[in-house]
Design a protein around this motif. Sequence first.
Motif, PDB file in Angstrom:
ATOM      1  N   GLN A 249     -10.975  -4.241  -2.075  1.00 55.14           N
ATOM      2  CA  GLN A 249      -9.549  -4.297  -2.387  1.00 55.14           C
ATOM      3  C   GLN A 249      -8.731  -4.762  -1.185  1.00 55.14           C
ATOM      4  OE1 GLN A 249      -8.622  -4.156  -5.366  1.00 55.14           O
ATOM      5  NE2 GLN A 249     -10.234  -3.045  -6.426  1.00 55.14           N
ATOM      6  N   LEU A 250      -9.150  -4.383   0.018  1.00 59.43           N
ATOM      7  CA  LEU A 250      -8.428  -4.785   1.224  1.00 59.43           C
ATOM      8  C   LEU A 250      -8.678  -6.251   1.569  1.00 59.43           C
ATOM      9  CD1 LEU A 250      -8.909  -1.639   3.489  1.00 59.43           C
ATOM     10  CD2 LEU A 250      -6.775  -2.459   2.526  1.00 59.43           C
ATOM     11  N   ILE A 251      -9.833  -6.764   1.207  1.00 61.98           N
ATOM     12  CA  ILE A 251     -10.070  -8.202   1.387  1.00 61.98           C
ATOM     13  C   ILE A 251      -9.059  -8.980   0.540  1.00 61.98           C
ATOM     14  CG2 ILE A 251     -11.678 -10.096   0.915  1.00 61.98           C
ATOM     15  CD1 ILE A 251     -13.959  -8.159   1.578  1.00 61.98           C
ATOM     16  N   LYS A 252      -8.822  -8.480  -0.667  1.00 65.87           N
ATOM     17  CA  LYS A 252      -7.875  -9.140  -1.563  1.00 65.87           C
ATOM     18  C   LYS A 252      -6.433  -8.911  -1.138  1.00 65.87           C
ATOM     19  CE  LYS A 252      -9.626  -7.363  -5.410  1.00 65.87           C
ATOM     20  NZ  LYS A 252      -9.825  -7.158  -6.852  1.00 65.87           N
ATOM     21  N   ASP A 253      -6.154  -7.737  -0.566  1.00 66.36           N
ATOM     22  CA  ASP A 253      -4.787  -7.423  -0.130  1.00 66.36           C
ATOM     23  C   ASP A 253      -4.835  -6.579   1.145  1.00 66.36           C
ATOM     24  OD1 ASP A 253      -2.158  -6.803   0.239  1.00 66.36           O
ATOM     25  OD2 ASP A 253      -1.894  -5.724  -1.651  1.00 66.36           O
ATOM     26  N   PRO A 254      -4.874  -7.214   2.320  1.00 67.03           N
ATOM     27  CA  PRO A 254      -5.008  -6.493   3.593  1.00 67.03           C
ATOM     28  C   PRO A 254      -3.849  -5.566   3.916  1.00 67.03           C
ATOM     29  CG  PRO A 254      -5.478  -8.843   3.855  1.00 67.03           C
ATOM     30  CD  PRO A 254      -4.864  -8.671   2.509  1.00 67.03           C
ATOM     31  N   SER A 255      -2.739  -5.661   3.187  1.00 69.02           N
ATOM     32  CA  SER A 255      -1.565  -4.839   3.500  1.00 69.02           C
ATOM     33  C   SER A 255      -1.644  -3.435   2.921  1.00 69.02           C
ATOM     34  CB  SER A 255      -0.301  -5.517   2.975  1.00 69.02           C
ATOM     35  OG  SER A 255      -0.301  -5.563   1.548  1.00 69.02           O
ATOM     36  N   MET A 256      -2.657  -3.163   2.108  1.00 75.44           N
ATOM     37  CA  MET A 256      -2.754  -1.852   1.448  1.00 75.44           C
ATOM     38  C   MET A 256      -3.056  -0.737   2.449  1.00 75.44           C
ATOM     39  SD  MET A 256      -4.900  -2.737  -1.987  1.00 75.44           S
ATOM     40  CE  MET A 256      -4.718  -1.051  -2.574  1.00 75.44           C
ATOM     41  N   SER A 257      -2.537   0.468   2.156  1.00 73.36           N
ATOM     42  CA  SER A 257      -2.826   1.646   2.979  1.00 73.36           C
ATOM     43  C   SER A 257      -3.955   2.433   2.333  1.00 73.36           C
ATOM     44  CB  SER A 257      -1.585   2.528   3.094  1.00 73.36           C
ATOM     45  OG  SER A 257      -0.537   1.840   3.724  1.00 73.36           O
ATOM     46  N   TYR A 258      -4.756   3.099   3.162  1.00 71.12           N
ATOM     47  CA  TYR A 258      -5.882   3.840   2.600  1.00 71.12           C
ATOM     48  C   TYR A 258      -6.311   5.030   3.447  1.00 71.12           C
ATOM     49  CZ  TYR A 258      -8.528   1.417   6.183  1.00 71.12           C
ATOM     50  OH  TYR A 258      -8.975   0.966   7.387  1.00 71.12           O
ATOM     51  N   ALA A 259      -6.335   4.893   4.788  1.00 71.72           N
ATOM     52  CA  ALA A 259      -7.000   5.878   5.648  1.00 71.72           C
ATOM     53  C   ALA A 259      -6.335   7.245   5.581  1.00 71.72           C
ATOM     54  CB  ALA A 259      -7.033   5.374   7.084  1.00 71.72           C
ATOM     55  N   ASN A 260      -5.052   7.316   5.849  1.00 70.76           N
ATOM     56  CA  ASN A 260      -4.375   8.607   5.903  1.00 70.76           C
ATOM     57  C   ASN A 260      -4.290   9.264   4.540  1.00 70.76           C
ATOM     58  OD1 ASN A 260      -4.003   8.373   8.645  1.00 70.76           O
ATOM     59  ND2 ASN A 260      -1.998   7.410   8.464  1.00 70.76           N
ATOM     60  N   ILE A 261      -4.004   8.472   3.509  1.00 68.64           N
ATOM     61  CA  ILE A 261      -3.817   9.072   2.190  1.00 68.64           C
ATOM     62  C   ILE A 261      -5.127   9.579   1.599  1.00 68.64           C
ATOM     63  CG2 ILE A 261      -1.711   7.785   1.638  1.00 68.64           C
ATOM     64  CD1 ILE A 261      -3.403   5.842   0.036  1.00 68.64           C
ATOM     65  N   LEU A 262      -6.251   8.959   1.983  1.00 64.49           N
ATOM     66  CA  LEU A 262      -7.552   9.401   1.466  1.00 64.49           C
ATOM     67  C   LEU A 262      -8.276  10.342   2.428  1.00 64.49           C
ATOM     68  CD1 LEU A 262      -8.927   6.113  -0.133  1.00 64.49           C
ATOM     69  CD2 LEU A 262      -7.918   8.085  -1.284  1.00 64.49           C
ATOM     70  N   LYS A 263      -7.726  10.513   3.620  1.00 63.75           N
ATOM     71  CA  LYS A 263      -8.303  11.403   4.634  1.00 63.75           C
ATOM     72  C   LYS A 263      -9.785  11.099   4.873  1.00 63.75           C
ATOM     73  CE  LYS A 263      -4.980  15.136   4.015  1.00 63.75           C
ATOM     74  NZ  LYS A 263      -4.752  16.579   3.807  1.00 63.75           N
ATOM     75  N   LEU A 264     -10.056   9.829   5.114  1.00 67.50           N
ATOM     76  CA  LEU A 264     -11.428   9.411   5.385  1.00 67.50           C
ATOM     77  C   LEU A 264     -11.839   9.842   6.789  1.00 67.50           C
ATOM     78  CD1 LEU A 264     -11.275   5.784   3.949  1.00 67.50           C
ATOM     79  CD2 LEU A 264     -12.012   7.867   2.777  1.00 67.50           C
ATOM     80  N   SER A 265     -13.137   9.904   7.025  1.00 69.88           N
ATOM     81  CA  SER A 265     -13.631  10.263   8.348  1.00 69.88           C
ATOM     82  C   SER A 265     -13.383   9.109   9.312  1.00 69.88           C
ATOM     83  CB  SER A 265     -15.123  10.571   8.298  1.00 69.88           C
ATOM     84  OG  SER A 265     -15.869   9.381   8.066  1.00 69.88           O
TER      85      SER A 265
END
Length: 393
Positions: A249-265
């Motif tokens: 999904q980020l390849i298609k849209d690099p502006s998306m947020s993910y790390a903080n909202i998903l609390k990934l390691s």
Amino acid sequence: MNRFDHAKTVLETLESYGFEAYFVGGSVRDYIMGREIHDVDVTTNARPETIKDLFQKTIDVGIEHGTVIVLIDDEPIEVTTYRTETTYTDYRRPDSVSFTTSLLEDLSRRDFTMNAIAMDKNMNIEDPFDGHIAIEEKRIETVGIADERFNEDALRMLRAVRFISQLEFNLTTETEDAIRKNVSLIKYVSIERIVKELKKLYEGKNVTEAKHALVNTNMYRHIPFFKTLSRTEIIETNAHSLIDEIVVQLIKDPSMSYANILKLSNNETKYIKNSLRLLDDARSNLESKRLAFKYSEDVIGNTVSLLELNPILDESLIKRLKDAKIEKQKLPIKNRSELEINGRILMEKLNKKGGPWLQTLLTKIEGEVIMGRLKNTEKDILEWVLNEQENNL
């Protein structure tokens, strides 16, 4: 000794003191299905304090809810007292728990009929809700009224979708309608629990159908990250893990947020960033050997696999990454620590103090070795360095 054999010791001990005890939950379901058995849980009418008295090694993990871990040959077996539960005002956990002496009452509080089957030490089943029939027909149906089960614990809706992928089962019409009706309750579930279920979903065999269920029930609209995607964007991608889904999904849209909202390691976030940087470097025409040296085999290999599954970039870029994957195996060094020279030796031989020049020089040496223009020996490297110095005078 298999996992049931360890847990069978628990059943026999409890029965020897006059208590009832059964295997219960996912292990029984998987046994009926002929699947590999992982964790084996036990349910009993013995109280937690009694369980602790009867076994030499125990761990308190949820004793207020009736759960004690019993260690048999260091194998953990979760043992829980028959219980009933009251209201769930936060849609996540019961307001209070009451212990009961009835196996039927205990099974009636469980999520799905396929998980509400008990089995004794002789592998005879107690199945008051016909869970074995649901298993035979590959049906995901709740124990009792679906609305009530999902109001008790909203995560059960996501668990139902996860079972589509994991077990290749289907939602009953009643279950799917109840999920659609109650799906907004997902907002009360912690992101940690949601992510854990999503990871299991992507590990299953039937990810595509599970993703369709996320969309058809509108569940995706209540899950962080996914709610920023369209129905088509979710369905049309192919990924074998939650992290790979995020990468695509980020390849298609690099502006998306993910790390903080998903609390990934930290490691997961690093992997995602490296995958995207790999693509940026490949777009900038960085040589295959340098790509191979800069990025791990996992990052290169998984990115190649993702791009083959998802035709979202041109073939020339995929070819460059495939070449880097091949070159990875041929590299004379895998990282800087494998150089036959280091900063200390260079400072001694050149009679110079450390500074920015040293990092620049080591990077040049590294590049020459990677590209095969310089042998990785101290003698050859020092000769090359001295020649470079003379040429730059």
